[in-house]
Design a protein around this motif. Structure first.
Motif, mmCIF file in Angstrom:
data_model
loop_
_atom_site.group_PDB
_atom_site.id
_atom_site.type_symbol
_atom_site.label_atom_id
_atom_site.label_comp_id
_atom_site.label_asym_id
_atom_site.label_seq_id
_atom_site.Cartn_x
_atom_site.Cartn_y
_atom_site.Cartn_z
ATOM 1 N N ASP A 20 4.647 -18.799 -24.323
ATOM 2 C CA ASP A 20 3.194 -18.699 -24.453
ATOM 3 C C ASP A 20 2.455 -18.744 -23.154
ATOM 4 O O ASP A 20 1.258 -18.096 -22.916
ATOM 5 C CB ASP A 20 2.797 -20.066 -25.282
ATOM 6 N N VAL A 21 3.077 -19.284 -22.083
ATOM 7 C CA VAL A 21 2.695 -19.403 -20.697
ATOM 8 C C VAL A 21 3.203 -18.622 -19.710
ATOM 9 O O VAL A 21 3.022 -18.603 -18.399
ATOM 10 C CB VAL A 21 2.389 -20.741 -20.097
ATOM 11 N N GLY A 22 4.279 -17.550 -20.186
ATOM 12 C CA GLY A 22 4.870 -16.752 -19.328
ATOM 13 C C GLY A 22 6.277 -17.109 -19.011
ATOM 14 O O GLY A 22 6.850 -16.429 -17.968
ATOM 15 N N VAL A 23 6.694 -18.092 -19.298
ATOM 16 C CA VAL A 23 8.259 -18.742 -18.916
ATOM 17 C C VAL A 23 9.250 -17.462 -19.481
ATOM 18 O O VAL A 23 9.067 -17.113 -20.751
ATOM 19 C CB VAL A 23 8.590 -20.063 -19.648
ATOM 20 N N LYS A 24 10.067 -17.081 -18.663
ATOM 21 C CA LYS A 24 11.112 -16.259 -18.848
ATOM 22 C C LYS A 24 12.603 -16.768 -18.795
ATOM 23 O O LYS A 24 12.609 -17.413 -17.893
ATOM 24 C CB LYS A 24 10.977 -14.773 -18.066
ATOM 25 N N ILE A 25 13.665 -16.163 -19.366
ATOM 26 C CA ILE A 25 14.885 -16.337 -19.213
ATOM 27 C C ILE A 25 14.884 -16.191 -17.607
ATOM 28 O O ILE A 25 14.831 -14.924 -17.234
ATOM 29 C CB ILE A 25 15.903 -15.594 -20.159
ATOM 30 N N GLY A 26 15.955 -16.972 -16.952
ATOM 31 C CA GLY A 26 16.030 -16.663 -15.562
ATOM 32 C C GLY A 26 15.206 -17.352 -14.422
ATOM 33 O O GLY A 26 15.306 -17.327 -13.372
ATOM 34 N N ASP A 27 14.019 -18.066 -15.155
ATOM 35 C CA ASP A 27 12.975 -18.598 -14.143
ATOM 36 C C ASP A 27 13.648 -19.931 -13.744
ATOM 37 O O ASP A 27 14.497 -20.575 -14.247
ATOM 38 C CB ASP A 27 11.795 -18.972 -14.946
ATOM 39 N N TYR A 28 13.118 -19.986 -12.351
ATOM 40 C CA TYR A 28 13.726 -21.417 -12.023
ATOM 41 C C TYR A 28 12.652 -22.509 -11.891
ATOM 42 O O TYR A 28 11.438 -22.003 -11.529
ATOM 43 C CB TYR A 28 14.181 -21.206 -10.418
ATOM 44 N N PHE A 29 12.831 -23.811 -11.879
ATOM 45 C CA PHE A 29 11.789 -24.990 -11.809
ATOM 46 C C PHE A 29 12.548 -26.100 -10.800
ATOM 47 O O PHE A 29 13.723 -26.285 -10.700
ATOM 48 C CB PHE A 29 11.446 -25.589 -13.034
ATOM 49 N N LEU A 30 11.541 -26.459 -10.109
ATOM 50 C CA LEU A 30 11.872 -27.819 -9.424
ATOM 51 C C LEU A 30 11.667 -28.886 -10.216
ATOM 52 O O LEU A 30 10.802 -28.988 -11.020
ATOM 53 C CB LEU A 30 11.242 -27.727 -8.196
#
Length: 304
Positions: free
Chosen positions: A221-231
Motif C-alpha cells: 500500500d505504501v510501496g514496499v517491494k520484495i527485495g527492499d532493505y530496512f535498517l
C-alpha cells in the motif's frame, strides 16, 4: 476569471481520479526545462528516466503532464502563463487534481566528448540535472537535489567499462541509465519509509539466540517491494532524551497490502535481545513500551 475557469475545467476532470483513493502520495510530473546547450530530446529522455524510476519505486501515484487531455493541457497552459510570476497560482491549479506534490526538473548538461586512440573512437558523456519537489498545499519546496555525472577518469579496463561507449548516443544512454539509481537514493534520503516490527510472532521466528525473520507494519500500500532493505533501530531513553540505536538490517521476502515478511540479514543476535527487552517492557508498561523501528535504506553493495 482565468483561475475560476481553470478550477471548473480541472475539477470536472478530477472527479474520476478522486473516486479511487490511494494511500500513496500523488505527484504531478511537470515538464523539465533545459539550458541552451542541451537538446530538447535529451531533456525529455532524462525526464522519462526519472518517471520510470519513480514508477519502479511504487511509492507514488503519478500524473504526467504529457498525459493530460487536450482540455486539461489547455487549462494547464493558461494556468502556467497566468502564473509565470506567481508559483502559488500555478500550484493551486495543480492541487485541484488532488496532487500532493509537483516534481520539476532542469537538465543543464548532456554533452558528449569523443576520444581518438589507436585509430578507434570512444565517447564519454557529462550529465547534470536537478529535480525539485514542491508541496502544493503550502507551496513550499520540500526536497531538491542536483545530480552531476562526470567520467571517472580511472583509465584502463575499469575506465573503459564505466566511462566509454562506442557511439555518442551510447554514451548518452549510459549516462541517462544512471538516473534510476539517482532517484532510488533520492527517495530513500528524502522520503524514507518508516515503520515498526511486530512482536507477536517473536517466538516462531527465533533460532537459538537469533531472530531470523519478522513482520513489519508496512506493505505494498505504501510501496514496499520484495527485495527492499530496512535498517532496524531500538529506541532508548537516556538523560530524558530518546535515542535511536541502529542494531540490524532486514530484507523483504514477502509483501501483502499492509505488512511484509522480512529476513534479518544483519544483527540477528542484537535484534533478538532488543525484541526481548521490548516484550518485557510491554508486559510491565504497555503504554510506554517502544517497538523496534525500521527505516528504508539502500541495498548493501554486495547484496544477493
Amino acid at each position: 476569471m482565468i483561475k475560476r475557469l481553470l478550477f471548473v475545467l480541472l475539477a470536472v476532470c478530477a472527479i474520476g481520479i478522486n473516486a479511487q483513493e490511494s494511500k500513496k502520495p500523488r505527484v504531478f510530473i511537470d515538464w523539465f526545462l533545459e539550458t541552451d546547450n542541451v537538446l530538447e530530446e535529451d531533456c525529455d529522455k532524462v525526464r522519462a528516466a526519472v518517471i520510470s524510476a519513480l514508477n519502479e519505486s511504487q511509492r507514488f501515484e503519478l500524473l504526467d503532464a504529457a498525459s493530460l487531455s487536450s482540455i486539461e493541457r489547455e487549462a494547464y497552459r493558461r494556468g502556467s502563463e497566468a502564473a509565470m510570476n506567481d508559483e502559488t497560482a500555478r500550484n493551486e491549479v495543480i492541487a485541484v487534481k488532488a496532487n500532493n506534490y509537483v516534481l520539476d526538473g532542469e537538465v543543464t548538461a548532456c554533452s558528449v566528448k569523443s576520444n581518438e586512440k589507436d585509430g578507434k573512437s570512444s565517447y564519454t558523456c557529462v550529465l547534470t540535472y536537478s529535480i525539485t519537489i514542491t508541496d502544493v498545499a503550502n507551496n513550499t519546496t520540500i526536497a531538491t537535489k542536483k545530480f552531476d555525472h562526470q567520467p571517472t577518469g580511472l583509465g584502463g579496463f575499469a575506465g573503459k567499462l564505466l566511462d566509454e561507449s562506442t557511439s555518442a548516443e551510447g554514451a548518452k544512454t549510459s549516462a541517462i541509465n544512471l538516473v534510476s539509481s539517482d532517484i532510488e537514493s533520492f527517495l530513500i534520503e528524502e522520503f524514507p519509509l518508516v515503520g515498526s516490527i511486530y512482536g507477536e510472532d517473536f517466538a516462531t521466528n527465533k533460532k537459538k539466540d537469533k531472530l531470523t525473520h519478522c513482520y513489519i507494519d508496512l506493505g505494498s500500500d505504501v510501496g514496499v517491494k520484495i527485495g527492499d532493505y530496512f535498517l532496524i533501530y531500538e529506541e532508548v531513553t537516556k538523560v530524558g532524551r530518546t535515542i535511536k540505536n541502529e542494531i540490524g538490517r532486514l530484507k523483504v521476502i514477502e509483501v501483502e497490502a499492509d505488512i511484509a515478511n522480512c529476513k534479518v540479514t544483519k544483527g540477528e543476535k542484537e535484534v533478538m535481545k532488543a525484541m526481548g527487552r521490548y516484550l518485557e517492557n510491554k508486559v510491565a508498561d504497555e503504554a510506554n513500551a517502544k517497538p523496534l523501528k525500521v527505516k528504508s535504506t539502500e541495498a548493501p553493495l554486495l547484496a544477493f
